[in-house]
Structures are given as structure tokens and as C-alpha cells.
Design a protein around this motif. Structure first.
Motif, PDB file in Angstrom:
ATOM      1  N   PHE A 451      16.830   7.835  17.729  1.00 50.29           N
ATOM      2  CA  PHE A 451      18.229   7.528  17.395  1.00 50.29           C
ATOM      3  C   PHE A 451      18.895   6.838  18.581  1.00 50.29           C
ATOM      4  N   LYS A 452      19.986   6.111  18.279  1.00 49.41           N
ATOM      5  CA  LYS A 452      20.744   5.412  19.322  1.00 49.41           C
ATOM      6  C   LYS A 452      22.233   5.489  19.005  1.00 49.41           C
ATOM      7  N   PHE A 453      23.023   5.970  19.985  1.00 47.86           N
ATOM      8  CA  PHE A 453      24.483   5.953  19.875  1.00 47.86           C
ATOM      9  C   PHE A 453      24.988   4.622  20.437  1.00 47.86           C
ATOM     10  N   GLU A 454      25.864   3.973  19.693  1.00 47.59           N
ATOM     11  CA  GLU A 454      26.470   2.716  20.147  1.00 47.59           C
ATOM     12  C   GLU A 454      27.988   2.869  20.118  1.00 47.59           C
ATOM     13  N   SER A 455      28.494   3.727  21.007  1.00 47.27           N
ATOM     14  CA  SER A 455      29.908   4.105  20.927  1.00 47.27           C
ATOM     15  C   SER A 455      30.722   3.693  22.148  1.00 47.27           C
ATOM     16  N   HIS A 456      30.072   3.336  23.253  1.00 42.26           N
ATOM     17  CA  HIS A 456      30.812   2.944  24.457  1.00 42.26           C
ATOM     18  C   HIS A 456      30.964   1.417  24.516  1.00 42.26           C
ATOM     19  N   ARG A 457      31.968   0.997  25.268  1.00 40.62           N
ATOM     20  CA  ARG A 457      32.248  -0.431  25.416  1.00 40.62           C
ATOM     21  C   ARG A 457      31.818  -0.964  26.783  1.00 40.62           C
ATOM     22  N   ASP A 458      31.259  -0.072  27.610  1.00 34.48           N
ATOM     23  CA  ASP A 458      30.770  -0.483  28.929  1.00 34.48           C
ATOM     24  C   ASP A 458      29.578   0.402  29.294  1.00 34.48           C
ATOM     25  N   ILE A 459      29.056   0.231  30.490  1.00 32.43           N
ATOM     26  CA  ILE A 459      27.825   0.911  30.893  1.00 32.43           C
ATOM     27  C   ILE A 459      27.996   2.429  30.852  1.00 32.43           C
ATOM     28  N   VAL A 460      27.026   3.116  30.233  1.00 33.67           N
ATOM     29  CA  VAL A 460      27.005   4.578  30.192  1.00 33.67           C
ATOM     30  C   VAL A 460      26.515   5.090  31.542  1.00 33.67           C
ATOM     31  N   THR A 461      27.309   5.943  32.177  1.00 34.32           N
ATOM     32  CA  THR A 461      26.988   6.397  33.535  1.00 34.32           C
ATOM     33  C   THR A 461      26.550   7.855  33.611  1.00 34.32           C
ATOM     34  N   GLY A 462      26.825   8.634  32.574  1.00 31.30           N
ATOM     35  CA  GLY A 462      26.453  10.048  32.615  1.00 31.30           C
ATOM     36  C   GLY A 462      26.222  10.597  31.221  1.00 31.30           C
ATOM     37  N   ASN A 470      24.244  21.662  20.684  1.00 28.05           N
ATOM     38  CA  ASN A 470      25.335  21.632  19.706  1.00 28.05           C
ATOM     39  C   ASN A 470      26.241  20.432  19.940  1.00 28.05           C
ATOM     40  N   ASN A 471      26.306  19.999  21.191  1.00 20.90           N
ATOM     41  CA  ASN A 471      27.093  18.815  21.540  1.00 20.90           C
ATOM     42  C   ASN A 471      26.300  17.969  22.527  1.00 20.90           C
ATOM     43  N   ILE A 472      26.615  16.679  22.552  1.00 17.38           N
ATOM     44  CA  ILE A 472      26.101  15.768  23.575  1.00 17.38           C
ATOM     45  C   ILE A 472      27.317  15.103  24.217  1.00 17.38           C
ATOM     46  N   TYR A 473      27.320  15.042  25.550  1.00 14.85           N
ATOM     47  CA  TYR A 473      28.472  14.523  26.291  1.00 14.85           C
ATOM     48  C   TYR A 473      28.072  13.245  27.025  1.00 14.85           C
ATOM     49  N   SER A 474      29.019  12.312  27.118  1.00 15.84           N
ATOM     50  CA  SER A 474      28.738  11.076  27.858  1.00 15.84           C
ATOM     51  C   SER A 474      30.020  10.533  28.479  1.00 15.84           C
ATOM     52  N   CYS A 475      29.857   9.817  29.588  1.00 16.63           N
ATOM     53  CA  CYS A 475      30.986   9.112  30.206  1.00 16.63           C
ATOM     54  C   CYS A 475      30.529   7.696  30.522  1.00 16.63           C
ATOM     55  N   SER A 476      31.510   6.817  30.764  1.00 13.71           N
ATOM     56  CA  SER A 476      31.197   5.398  30.915  1.00 13.71           C
ATOM     57  C   SER A 476      32.275   4.725  31.752  1.00 13.71           C
ATOM     58  N   GLN A 480      36.139   6.208  28.774  1.00 12.64           N
ATOM     59  CA  GLN A 480      36.057   7.155  27.674  1.00 12.64           C
ATOM     60  C   GLN A 480      35.050   8.254  27.992  1.00 12.64           C
ATOM     61  N   VAL A 481      35.413   9.479  27.646  1.00 13.87           N
ATOM     62  CA  VAL A 481      34.490  10.608  27.691  1.00 13.87           C
ATOM     63  C   VAL A 481      34.265  11.027  26.241  1.00 13.87           C
ATOM     64  N   ASN A 482      33.046  10.870  25.770  1.00  9.93           N
ATOM     65  CA  ASN A 482      32.724  11.145  24.362  1.00  9.93           C
ATOM     66  C   ASN A 482      31.976  12.460  24.211  1.00  9.93           C
ATOM     67  N   ILE A 483      32.317  13.175  23.138  1.00  9.03           N
ATOM     68  CA  ILE A 483      31.610  14.409  22.783  1.00  9.03           C
ATOM     69  C   ILE A 483      31.078  14.227  21.378  1.00  9.03           C
ATOM     70  N   TYR A 484      29.746  14.256  21.242  1.00  5.83           N
ATOM     71  CA  TYR A 484      29.105  14.013  19.943  1.00  5.83           C
ATOM     72  C   TYR A 484      28.661  15.349  19.338  1.00  5.83           C
TER      73      TYR A 484
END
Length: 486
Positions: A451-462, A470-476, A480-484
Motif C-alpha cells: 500500500f502507499k499513502f499519498e497525503s502529504h504535499r512535501d517530503i515525508v520526514t518522520g 491502530n494508528n500510523i503517524y507522519s510529519c512532513s 502537516q502532522v497526519n494520523i491514519y
């Protein structure tokens, strides 16, 4: 002749009749017992009599005759008036008692509230005193320019003993846990993870560089020194530190407070404390490392920070005191360290280098035990799997997985041009790869992307996996800080 309904002693109607074995007379039980206690004889015959000579008689309850005062209407009215007066008097007494109880309750509540305020004030003063003591110790014992003469190359015996004991416990726990299929059944399948979407999103004033999670807390370090602490949808705390990029940020737990530490390329190690009861956060202390910090890890013990620098130094700090407890200079000036990861048991370190090599360092012995080569380009990040066997590393162009049981052997999992971050989940079954604006999820066993998340508009850094995924976290860099999740 005596009636069985009247007492031979008093001549009144009997409520609880007893008969004497000695004389055969019937008495009221309470009266004859008092007479026997005082004289010990029968009141009629004068012969000796004790309580064992009395036999209780079971008879139907006798209805007492109406008193003379209740035989006429005026008398009845008088009785009712007396009863009414008694009822009002009792009601008045009850009201008085209720008012007294209310007053006592009000006083008790006031005392409780005052006590709570005093306790809260004392806790704040205690915490402030602890912080001031730590800062004082830091000023007295730790200079801005770190002196190398008095700092040992290896950890002291006390630290080594604690690390080894903790490693034995963690290894045993991991072996038991990984034998239980019920543990792995709690993690969602690739099909479920493929249905994850953004369920929460936090917008920051600057792009995020580093990310860490603890329970339901999310910690983000920004491009220009902004440190942000979230819980679910709520921003709990923010702090701006000198516009220096926060290249690494980590939680560490040593007491009831929530603590975390950040590092910058300028050489600052900043320790924060957040009180979950008062919802107040402070900068507890700042340690001037004096080196370009490129990697930071927290030992499983919870209070040892492990730092690597661009100058090739490996440093150990006790976060309780802020003191440096070891400084490894074996590689100083020979290579440039870029990242560090600690094994789940806390005995081994993986250190990434600019020259694409990975050093495996044993903490307790202070020795290099292995060196991996084969990565293309400078190592950006290294991370151990929770299974204790695999190590993943990434450069800007590829992600490799190494098998610690077979040093030097690796598998290429992914290849691209803008890889920026990697993260294993707690089961060790999945690996997340940040590439450009996307997050790729890999099945480690099948060694393929699912699978691939395509939710950020710039480089994913974390990227981080939550408990049981239960959740996946990302920052960029897109702020934006996203919680999936589902």
C-alpha cells in the motif's frame, strides 16, 4: 385465682409471660428476673429461685384495654393534640440536626478544597525545586565546552550492570511474547492497513523534521526549532528554541511526569518536562554538547541518552543529572556519523555513516562487533526491528534490510530517488518508508509493497506506528502532522 394474663408480682397484663417451676405462678419476665437478681427467692413462697427455674410461655399477644383518657371525644382530641405537638417538636429537632449536619459538611468541604490547593501548590514547588536542583547540578558539573580528560571511554560498572540486567529481562519478555500467536493476532492485516485513511490532521506553523509517539501523545520537532506536543486532537504544549532545526526528538520516562528531549545540529540537548495534571510544560534544562549532533536515541532503561556527532563521537548522557557518563573517541575524525539506533534489548547500537557503512557497537563492552557495507550513498537512518534480528537502513536512493544472524547479508526492499525516513511496526512484520511525498508500506515476510499513502504535499520526514498499528503517524515539510487509521 390468678389469671394467666396478669403478673403475680405486679398484677398488670403480661407482655412476656414466664412460669416458675418452684411455685407454678406466672410472672412478667423482666420483673421476675430483676427480683431474682436482687433477692434470689420466689416473691410468693419465699423459697429459693433462680433464672433456670423460669420457663417462657408462648401465648397470643394480649391487646391492652383502652385507657380511661381515651374513652371520650374530648379525651381523644387531647391525645391527638399531644401527638401533634410531639410530632412538631420532633420535626423541629430534625431540622435543627439537618442544619447542623449541613454546616459540618460545608466546613469539611472547605477544608478539603483548601487541602487540595495546598497539595497542588506543594507539588508545583517540589517540581520547581527539582528543576532548579537539576539546573544547578548542570551548572556546577557540566561546562559549556565539554572537557574530555575526565570522561571515561567506557560506561561505569553500575551502568553496565543495570543495562545487562535490563537486557536479560527484555530478551525474556520478547521471547515469550513472540511465541504467542494471540499477540500477533492483535495487529491488523495488510488488507486492513490498506483501508487506512487520514482520521486526524494537525497544521503547524513550520515543517516537521522529527517525530515520536508515546501512548496517545505525539511529539513533533520543527524546521525552525518549534517543539509541539499533541494528544489526540488537542495541542498540549509548544516551545520555540532559538530557530535551530530539531533534528531528533524523543520521549523518555523516569517518573510520573511526561518528559522528552530534543537535539539540534548546533549541539544543544534540551530536556522538557510536561505535568499531565496541571497541563503545564517547561524546559527543565539545556545541555551544551558542543558538537554537531546527528543522531539521538534513548536507552530502554529510560534515562540514558545516546548521541552520535558529525565528528565521529559516540556520547552517553544521564538525563536525570544532565551529566556526560561516557565519550567514545575511537572514530573521532575518521568518519562522520549520520544516525543511530538501539537494539530492543539495549545491548547493541547501529551507527550509520556518511561513507555508507554501518557500525554495530556493543554498549556494555565498548567494542565494535561488526561493520556492514553495501549501502549506496550516505546512510540517512537506521532502525532495528522489534524481532531483534533485522536492521533496516536507508540512503536517499535505497532501503536495505540486514540480518544480524548473518552479518553482511542484506536484501534490497525499495529503490527510489528521494527516500527520507523508515520505521518498523512493533510486530516486525511491516516497514514504512517515506519517499518524497509518499509513505510506502512493505510486508517484510513477502518483501513487497502492499500500500502507499499519498497525503502529504512535501517530503515525508518522520513515520511511526502506533500501538498494535491502530494508528500510523507522519510529519512532513508541508507543515502537516497526519494520523491514519480506520
Amino acid at each position: 385465682m390468678q389469671s394467666w394474663q396478669t403478673c403475680a408480682l405486679s398484677g398488670e397484663l403480661i407482655e412476656t409471660p414466664v412460669i416458675s417451676k418452684v411455685s407454678g405462678h406466672i410472672y412478667e419476665k423482666r420483673l421476675i428476673e430483676k427480683h431474682i437478681e436482687s433477692t434470689g427467692t420466689c416473691p410468693i413462697t419465699g423459697r429459693p429461685l433462680n433464672l433456670e427455674d423460669l420457663i417462657e410461655v408462648k401465648v397470643a399477644k394480649v391487646q391492652k384495654p383502652r385507657p380511661v383518657t381515651a374513652t371520650s371525644i374530648p379525651s381523644l382530641l387531647s391525645l391527638l393534640q399531644n401527638e401533634w405537638d410531639a410530632l412538631l417538636l420532633e420535626q423541629f429537632q430534625l431540622k435543627q440536626h439537618l442544619e447542623q449536619v449541613r454546616h459540618e459538611l460545608t466546613h469539611a468541604l472547605y477544608q478539603h478544597d483548601a487541602a487540595c490547593r495546598v497539595i497542588s501548590k506543594l507539588i508545583k514547588e517540589r517540581d520547581q525545586a527539582r528543576i532548579e536542583l537539576a539546573q544547578l547540578q548542570n551548572k556546577l558539573n557540566h561546562k559549556v565546552e565539554v572537557e574530555t580528560n575526565n570522561i571515561p571511554e567506557k560506561l561505569s560498572a553500575n551502568y553496565v550492570s543495570e543495562i545487562e540486567q535490563n537486557a536479560l529481562k527484555l530478551t525474556s519478555q520478547r521471547k515469550v511474547l513472540r511465541k504467542q500467536q494471540s499477540y500477533f493476532d492483535q495487529f491488523p492485516s495488510p488488507q486492513i492497513l490498506s483501508n487506512y485513511e487520514i482520521k486526524q490532521q494537525h497544521t503547524q506553523t513550520q515543517g516537521g523534521i522529527s517525530l515520536d509517539i508515546y501512548a496517545n501523545y505525539v511529539l513533533v520537532g520543527g524546521q525552525a526549532g518549534l517543539v509541539s506536543l499533541y494528544r489526540s486532537e488537542v495541542l498540549l504544549y509548544q516551545n520555540q528554541q532559538n530557530n535551530q532545526a530539531i533534528n531528533t526528538i524523543k520521549f523518555f520516562i523516569i517518573d510520573e511526569h511526561l518528559r522528552f528531549v530534543s537535539s539540534t545540529s548546533e549541539g544543544d540537548l534540551v530536556i522538557y518536562q510536561y505535568n499531565t495534571e496541571s497541563n503545564e510544560g517547561i524546559v527543565a534544562s539545556t545541555i551544551k554538547v558542543g558538537q554537531n549532533i546527528t543522531g539521538l536515541e534513548i536507552h530502554p532503561l529510560g534515562y540514558i541518552a545516546i548521541i552520535v556527532t558529525a565528528e565521529g563521537l559516540l556520547l552517553f548522557y544521564d538525563l536525570r543529572s544532565g551529566l556526560q557518563i561516557s565519550k567514545v573517541t575511537d572514530f573521532e575524525g575518521q568518519c562522520k556519523f549520520t544516525s543511530v539506533a538501539i537494539h530492543p534489548d539495549g545491548l547493541l547500537l547501529a551507527i550509520g555513516q556518511e561513507n555508507s557503512q554501518i557500525k554495530i557497537w556493543k554498549i556494555t563492552s565498548g567494542q565494535l562487533v561488526a561493520q556492514f557495507e553495501g549501502q549506496e550513498g550516505s546512510i540517512i537512518q537506521v532502525v532495528f526491528s522489534e524481532n531483534g534480528v533485522n536492521l533496516a537502513s536507508c540512503s536517499q536512493t535505497e532501503v536495505l534490510q540486514w540480518d544480524l544472524r548473518n552479518p553482511g547479508q542484506f536484501q534490497k526492499l525499495f529503490q527510489s530517488q528521494k527516500i527520507s525516513s523508515i520505521s518498523y511496526d512493533r510486530s516486525g512484520a511491516y516497514l514504512a518508508v517515506g519517499e518524497n511525498k509518499n509513505i510506502h508500506l512493505f510486508d517484510i515476510k513477502k518483501q513487497q509493497e502492499f500500500f502507499k499513502f499519498e497525503s502529504h504535499r512535501d517530503i515525508v520526514t518522520g513515520i511511526k506506528f502506533g500501538e498494535f498499528n491502530n494508528n500510523i503517524y507522519s510529519c512532513s515539510f508541508d507543515k502537516q502532522v497526519n494520523i491514519y487509521g480506520n
